[in-house]
Scaffold this motif. Sequence first.
Motif, PDB file in Angstrom:
ATOM      1  N   GLU A  52       0.912  -0.978  -0.166  1.00 51.15           N
ATOM      2  CA  GLU A  52       0.272   0.048  -0.159  1.00 51.15           C
ATOM      3  C   GLU A  52       1.239   1.482   0.032  1.00 51.15           C
ATOM      4  OE1 GLU A  52      -2.851   0.123   3.044  1.00 51.15           O
ATOM      5  OE2 GLU A  52      -4.059  -1.356   2.344  1.00 51.15           O
ATOM      6  N   ARG A  53       1.679   1.203   0.308  1.00 54.43           N
ATOM      7  CA  ARG A  53       2.966   2.390   0.927  1.00 54.43           C
ATOM      8  C   ARG A  53       3.593   2.643  -0.004  1.00 54.43           C
ATOM      9  NH1 ARG A  53       4.445   1.965   7.260  1.00 54.43           N
ATOM     10  NH2 ARG A  53       2.027   3.083   7.902  1.00 54.43           N
ATOM     11  N   ALA A  55       2.670   1.729  -3.614  1.00 52.92           N
ATOM     12  CA  ALA A  55       1.761   2.074  -4.724  1.00 52.92           C
ATOM     13  C   ALA A  55       1.312   3.380  -4.430  1.00 52.92           C
ATOM     14  CB  ALA A  55       0.386   1.417  -4.457  1.00 52.92           C
ATOM     15  N   SER A  56       1.798   4.220  -3.404  1.00 49.93           N
ATOM     16  CA  SER A  56       0.845   5.526  -2.828  1.00 49.93           C
ATOM     17  C   SER A  56       1.368   6.619  -3.820  1.00 49.93           C
ATOM     18  CB  SER A  56       0.571   5.817  -1.545  1.00 49.93           C
ATOM     19  OG  SER A  56       0.589   6.636  -0.727  1.00 49.93           O
ATOM     20  N   PRO A  57       1.114   7.214  -4.317  1.00 47.53           N
ATOM     21  CA  PRO A  57       1.783   8.393  -4.729  1.00 47.53           C
ATOM     22  C   PRO A  57       2.527   9.765  -4.146  1.00 47.53           C
ATOM     23  CG  PRO A  57      -0.675   8.991  -5.607  1.00 47.53           C
ATOM     24  CD  PRO A  57      -0.155   7.696  -4.700  1.00 47.53           C
ATOM     25  N   ALA A  58       1.939  10.060  -2.815  1.00 45.57           N
ATOM     26  CA  ALA A  58       2.634  10.422  -1.518  1.00 45.57           C
ATOM     27  C   ALA A  58       4.030  10.646  -1.566  1.00 45.57           C
ATOM     28  CB  ALA A  58       1.445  10.679  -0.581  1.00 45.57           C
ATOM     29  N   ALA A  59       4.856  11.800  -1.274  1.00 41.97           N
ATOM     30  CA  ALA A  59       6.028  12.202  -1.143  1.00 41.97           C
ATOM     31  C   ALA A  59       5.878  11.314   0.473  1.00 41.97           C
ATOM     32  CB  ALA A  59       5.552  13.141  -0.776  1.00 41.97           C
TER      33      ALA A  59
END
Length: 73
Positions: A52-53, A55-59
Amino acid sequence: MLEPSAEERADRNDAPSAITRRGKQLAAVVSIETLRDYREWEDREINRIINERMASPAAGIPARTSWGNTDTQ
């Protein structure tokens, strides 16, 4: 009749059993199968969180920062 030990209860009933001393719980005895099931579940959950982490686009936090490395070369 003697009361079964914690090990015997865990093996026979496949239920956790607490070991106590002077009324305080010190440890738990579970069957090997229960322990294996828990470890498999734990591995799946860790992998799910990692996926999940990733795949996340968040910086995120740079590895150098999280490792405490101040060397920027």
